[in-house]
Design a protein around this motif. Structure first.
Motif, PDB file in Angstrom:
ATOM      1  N   ILE A  83       0.797  -1.072  -0.106  1.00 51.98           N
ATOM      2  CA  ILE A  83      -0.056   0.012   0.012  1.00 51.98           C
ATOM      3  C   ILE A  83       0.876   1.187   0.091  1.00 51.98           C
ATOM      4  CG2 ILE A  83      -1.512   1.372   1.567  1.00 51.98           C
ATOM      5  CD1 ILE A  83      -2.575  -1.485   2.478  1.00 51.98           C
ATOM      6  N   LEU A  84       2.200   0.993   0.727  1.00 52.23           N
ATOM      7  CA  LEU A  84       2.870   2.426   0.917  1.00 52.23           C
ATOM      8  C   LEU A  84       3.562   2.744  -0.162  1.00 52.23           C
ATOM      9  CD1 LEU A  84       3.859   4.485   2.788  1.00 52.23           C
ATOM     10  CD2 LEU A  84       5.882   2.797   3.379  1.00 52.23           C
ATOM     11  N   LEU A  85       4.083   1.708  -0.849  1.00 55.61           N
ATOM     12  CA  LEU A  85       4.900   1.997  -2.324  1.00 55.61           C
ATOM     13  C   LEU A  85       3.965   1.782  -3.640  1.00 55.61           C
ATOM     14  CD1 LEU A  85       7.731  -0.678  -1.204  1.00 55.61           C
ATOM     15  CD2 LEU A  85       7.913   1.834  -1.125  1.00 55.61           C
ATOM     16  N   GLY A  86       2.717   1.762  -3.517  1.00 52.06           N
ATOM     17  CA  GLY A  86       1.837   1.526  -4.510  1.00 52.06           C
ATOM     18  C   GLY A  86       1.953   2.811  -5.348  1.00 52.06           C
ATOM     19  N   GLY A  87       2.133   4.160  -4.756  1.00 50.18           N
ATOM     20  CA  GLY A  87       2.429   5.196  -5.631  1.00 50.18           C
ATOM     21  C   GLY A  87       3.590   5.807  -5.840  1.00 50.18           C
ATOM     22  N   VAL A  88       4.459   5.122  -5.404  1.00 47.74           N
ATOM     23  CA  VAL A  88       6.046   5.461  -5.627  1.00 47.74           C
ATOM     24  C   VAL A  88       6.851   5.033  -6.767  1.00 47.74           C
ATOM     25  CG1 VAL A  88       8.396   5.708  -4.469  1.00 47.74           C
ATOM     26  CG2 VAL A  88       6.189   5.476  -2.902  1.00 47.74           C
ATOM     27  N   ALA A  89       7.309   5.830  -7.433  1.00 49.05           N
ATOM     28  CA  ALA A  89       8.031   5.486  -8.590  1.00 49.05           C
ATOM     29  C   ALA A  89       9.186   4.854  -8.364  1.00 49.05           C
ATOM     30  CB  ALA A  89       8.479   6.698  -9.494  1.00 49.05           C
ATOM     31  N   LEU A  90       9.203   3.315  -8.550  1.00 48.01           N
ATOM     32  CA  LEU A  90      10.407   2.425  -8.082  1.00 48.01           C
ATOM     33  C   LEU A  90      11.274   1.955  -9.393  1.00 48.01           C
ATOM     34  CD1 LEU A  90       8.067   0.171  -5.816  1.00 48.01           C
ATOM     35  CD2 LEU A  90       9.529   2.083  -5.123  1.00 48.01           C
ATOM     36  N   ARG A  91      12.408   1.508  -9.034  1.00 50.12           N
ATOM     37  CA  ARG A  91      13.071   1.055 -10.235  1.00 50.12           C
ATOM     38  C   ARG A  91      12.913  -0.454 -10.274  1.00 50.12           C
ATOM     39  NH1 ARG A  91      17.093   4.991  -7.871  1.00 50.12           N
ATOM     40  NH2 ARG A  91      17.998   3.211  -6.353  1.00 50.12           N
ATOM     41  N   VAL A  92      12.280  -1.107  -9.448  1.00 52.00           N
ATOM     42  CA  VAL A  92      12.170  -2.448  -9.731  1.00 52.00           C
ATOM     43  C   VAL A  92      10.500  -2.655  -9.270  1.00 52.00           C
ATOM     44  CG1 VAL A  92      14.122  -3.008  -8.679  1.00 52.00           C
ATOM     45  CG2 VAL A  92      12.366  -2.909  -7.263  1.00 52.00           C
ATOM     46  N   GLY A  93      10.263  -3.988  -9.896  1.00 56.14           N
ATOM     47  CA  GLY A  93       8.501  -4.029  -9.689  1.00 56.14           C
ATOM     48  C   GLY A  93       8.080  -4.297  -8.263  1.00 56.14           C
ATOM     49  N   LEU A  94       6.876  -3.948  -7.931  1.00 54.88           N
ATOM     50  CA  LEU A  94       6.521  -3.897  -6.551  1.00 54.88           C
ATOM     51  C   LEU A  94       6.619  -5.227  -5.738  1.00 54.88           C
ATOM     52  CD1 LEU A  94       4.914  -2.401  -4.457  1.00 54.88           C
ATOM     53  CD2 LEU A  94       2.916  -3.040  -5.400  1.00 54.88           C
ATOM     54  N   ASP A  95       6.479  -6.393  -6.375  1.00 52.86           N
ATOM     55  CA  ASP A  95       6.840  -7.624  -5.692  1.00 52.86           C
ATOM     56  C   ASP A  95       8.270  -7.635  -5.372  1.00 52.86           C
ATOM     57  OD1 ASP A  95       4.200  -8.415  -6.098  1.00 52.86           O
ATOM     58  OD2 ASP A  95       4.585  -9.533  -7.688  1.00 52.86           O
ATOM     59  N   ASP A  96       9.059  -7.221  -6.220  1.00 57.32           N
ATOM     60  CA  ASP A  96      10.606  -7.375  -5.629  1.00 57.32           C
ATOM     61  C   ASP A  96      11.019  -6.459  -4.720  1.00 57.32           C
ATOM     62  OD1 ASP A  96      11.148  -9.346  -7.686  1.00 57.32           O
ATOM     63  OD2 ASP A  96      11.669  -8.012  -9.168  1.00 57.32           O
ATOM     64  N   ALA A  97      10.340  -5.279  -4.650  1.00 62.13           N
ATOM     65  CA  ALA A  97      10.593  -4.228  -3.705  1.00 62.13           C
ATOM     66  C   ALA A  97      10.224  -4.777  -2.345  1.00 62.13           C
ATOM     67  CB  ALA A  97       9.966  -2.928  -3.931  1.00 62.13           C
ATOM     68  N   VAL A  98       9.010  -5.331  -2.409  1.00 64.15           N
ATOM     69  CA  VAL A  98       8.285  -5.676  -1.019  1.00 64.15           C
ATOM     70  C   VAL A  98       9.369  -6.938  -0.584  1.00 64.15           C
ATOM     71  CG1 VAL A  98       6.454  -6.845   0.110  1.00 64.15           C
ATOM     72  CG2 VAL A  98       6.128  -5.041  -1.483  1.00 64.15           C
ATOM     73  N   ALA A  99       9.600  -7.785  -1.374  1.00 64.87           N
ATOM     74  CA  ALA A  99      10.677  -8.922  -0.809  1.00 64.87           C
ATOM     75  C   ALA A  99      12.032  -8.560  -0.583  1.00 64.87           C
ATOM     76  CB  ALA A  99      10.769  -9.654  -2.005  1.00 64.87           C
ATOM     77  N   HIS A 100      12.437  -7.402  -1.147  1.00 62.52           N
ATOM     78  CA  HIS A 100      13.931  -6.839  -0.757  1.00 62.52           C
ATOM     79  C   HIS A 100      13.544  -6.195   0.617  1.00 62.52           C
ATOM     80  CE1 HIS A 100      17.707  -5.306  -1.401  1.00 62.52           C
ATOM     81  NE2 HIS A 100      17.376  -3.959  -1.286  1.00 62.52           N
ATOM     82  N   VAL A 101      12.681  -5.579   1.016  1.00 61.74           N
ATOM     83  CA  VAL A 101      12.600  -4.992   2.556  1.00 61.74           C
ATOM     84  C   VAL A 101      12.502  -5.972   3.520  1.00 61.74           C
ATOM     85  CG1 VAL A 101      11.180  -3.491   4.002  1.00 61.74           C
ATOM     86  CG2 VAL A 101      11.577  -2.654   1.748  1.00 61.74           C
ATOM     87  N   MET A 102      11.426  -6.931   3.232  1.00 54.14           N
ATOM     88  CA  MET A 102      11.242  -7.837   4.153  1.00 54.14           C
ATOM     89  C   MET A 102      12.082  -8.982   4.260  1.00 54.14           C
ATOM     90  SD  MET A 102       8.400  -7.087   5.213  1.00 54.14           S
ATOM     91  CE  MET A 102       7.886  -8.619   6.410  1.00 54.14           C
ATOM     92  N   ALA A 103      13.325  -9.125   3.197  1.00 55.81           N
ATOM     93  CA  ALA A 103      14.454  -9.924   3.322  1.00 55.81           C
ATOM     94  C   ALA A 103      15.631  -9.135   4.443  1.00 55.81           C
ATOM     95  CB  ALA A 103      14.977 -10.143   1.948  1.00 55.81           C
ATOM     96  N   GLY A 104      15.399  -7.811   4.512  1.00 56.14           N
ATOM     97  CA  GLY A 104      16.340  -7.115   5.177  1.00 56.14           C
ATOM     98  C   GLY A 104      16.309  -7.530   6.702  1.00 56.14           C
ATOM     99  N   PHE A 105      14.922  -7.888   7.216  1.00 54.60           N
ATOM    100  CA  PHE A 105      15.003  -8.348   8.600  1.00 54.60           C
ATOM    101  C   PHE A 105      15.897  -9.520   8.977  1.00 54.60           C
ATOM    102  CE2 PHE A 105      10.983  -5.920   8.413  1.00 54.60           C
ATOM    103  CZ  PHE A 105      11.078  -5.377   9.732  1.00 54.60           C
ATOM    104  N   GLY A 106      16.100 -10.409   7.850  1.00 50.86           N
ATOM    105  CA  GLY A 106      17.021 -11.474   8.052  1.00 50.86           C
ATOM    106  C   GLY A 106      18.440 -10.994   8.105  1.00 50.86           C
ATOM    107  N   GLU A 107      18.964  -9.849   7.719  1.00 58.02           N
ATOM    108  CA  GLU A 107      20.495  -9.287   7.934  1.00 58.02           C
ATOM    109  C   GLU A 107      20.730  -8.145   8.900  1.00 58.02           C
ATOM    110  OE1 GLU A 107      21.413  -8.294   3.765  1.00 58.02           O
ATOM    111  OE2 GLU A 107      20.381 -10.203   2.836  1.00 58.02           O
ATOM    112  N   LEU A 108      19.579  -8.003   9.553  1.00 62.92           N
ATOM    113  CA  LEU A 108      20.121  -7.108  10.626  1.00 62.92           C
ATOM    114  C   LEU A 108      20.794  -7.461  11.718  1.00 62.92           C
ATOM    115  CD1 LEU A 108      16.038  -5.603  11.301  1.00 62.92           C
ATOM    116  CD2 LEU A 108      18.008  -4.297   9.878  1.00 62.92           C
ATOM    117  N   ARG A 109      21.443  -6.493  12.565  1.00 64.22           N
ATOM    118  CA  ARG A 109      22.452  -6.902  13.663  1.00 64.22           C
ATOM    119  C   ARG A 109      22.001  -6.162  14.857  1.00 64.22           C
ATOM    120  NH1 ARG A 109      23.009  -9.604   9.904  1.00 64.22           N
ATOM    121  NH2 ARG A 109      25.015 -10.387   8.748  1.00 64.22           N
ATOM    122  N   VAL A 110      22.349  -6.470  15.905  1.00 64.29           N
ATOM    123  CA  VAL A 110      22.213  -6.176  17.084  1.00 64.29           C
ATOM    124  C   VAL A 110      22.797  -4.653  17.251  1.00 64.29           C
ATOM    125  CG1 VAL A 110      21.791  -8.250  18.337  1.00 64.29           C
ATOM    126  CG2 VAL A 110      23.847  -7.442  18.308  1.00 64.29           C
TER     127      VAL A 110
END
Length: 237
Positions: A83-110
């Motif tokens: 919903i948030l990114l639906g109106g934003v001009a992105l360099r990748v597809g919406l599905d890829d953008a969502v997956a990229h952010v969510m995958a970031g949780f698996g790379e966070l550090r303390v």
């Protein structure tokens, strides 16, 4: 319950009883989520949207909790991103953008203070557990990569409780799993809404204030305020 200590005051053992169990929040309390802003920028969205997105994610989780319902963190995160990114001009597809952010949780550090702080708190003989509105697997990885997984007795998620924090049932679930009464446990979090929720559920509360911000007056004053987990260990020593 321990006597309350205003934020900024040092507590003494006479004023705040050392808890038998410390219950840590995970997202932002243990994990440094600032790299998620970079993930937004990598596909062309403003980095500041990361903060707006996470705040909205929490809001929607809380709204469900008020009505006694719950959805997994990942589902709310993904759908709210769309919903948030639906109106934003992105360099990748919406599905890829969502997956990229969510995958970031698996790379966070303390945060830098977490490994030594967790070890110092465990060294006091206090049982340590986590209770996250997110998935337990994220916390497992986070603690393991920080080298402190063995110091934490249980890694808990509200998904098993059926409702998000700050609903009382979420904290009650953690207490049941630890077999302790509320007055013998203390919630540790950077979020005032979380320390307030824990206090209203009968637990002690410790607010981790790494940024030097002000605590909202409309929430229950935490028992302790600490600048880091190491500072918290010193106050509980």
């Amino acid at each position: 319950m321990p006597e309350l200590v205003r934020p900024g005051q040092q507590a003494s053992p006479e004023r705040v009883r050392r808890p038998r169990v410390l219950v840590f929040d995970v997202n932002e309390t243990l994990s440094d989520m600032s790299p998620l802003a970079d993930r937004f920028e990598e596909f062309g969205a403003p980095g500041h949207l990361a903060t707006s997105w996470f705040a909205g994610l929490l809001r929607d989780g809380f709204a469900l909790a008020v009505t006694g319902r719950s959805q997994p963190f990942s589902r709310i995160g993904e759908e709210s991103l769309r919903i948030l990114l639906g109106g934003v001009a992105l360099r990748v597809g919406l599905d890829d953008a969502v997956a990229h952010v969510m995958a970031g949780f698996g790379e966070l550090r303390v945060h830098e203070d977490v490994p030594d702080g967790v070890r110092a708190l465990a060294g006091l003989g206090i049982r340590l557990v986590t209770l996250s509105n997110g998935a337990a697997g994220i916390a497992h990885r986070l603690l393991a990569e920080a080298g402190v997984r063995d110091e934490v007795e249980q890694v808990l998620s509200v998904e098993a409780a059926g409702v998000w924090k700050p609903a009382p049932a979420a904290y009650a679930y953690a207490l049941e799993r630890c077999s302790v009464d509320p007055q013998d446990a203390m919630l540790v979090a950077v979020h005032p809404w979380d320390t307030d929720g824990a206090a209203r559920a009968g637990l002690g509360s410790a607010w981790v204030n790494r940024t030097g911000g002000a605590f909202p007056g409309y929430f229950t004053t935490p028992d302790l305020e600490a600048t880091s987990l190491l500072d918290l260990a010193e106050q509980l020593r």
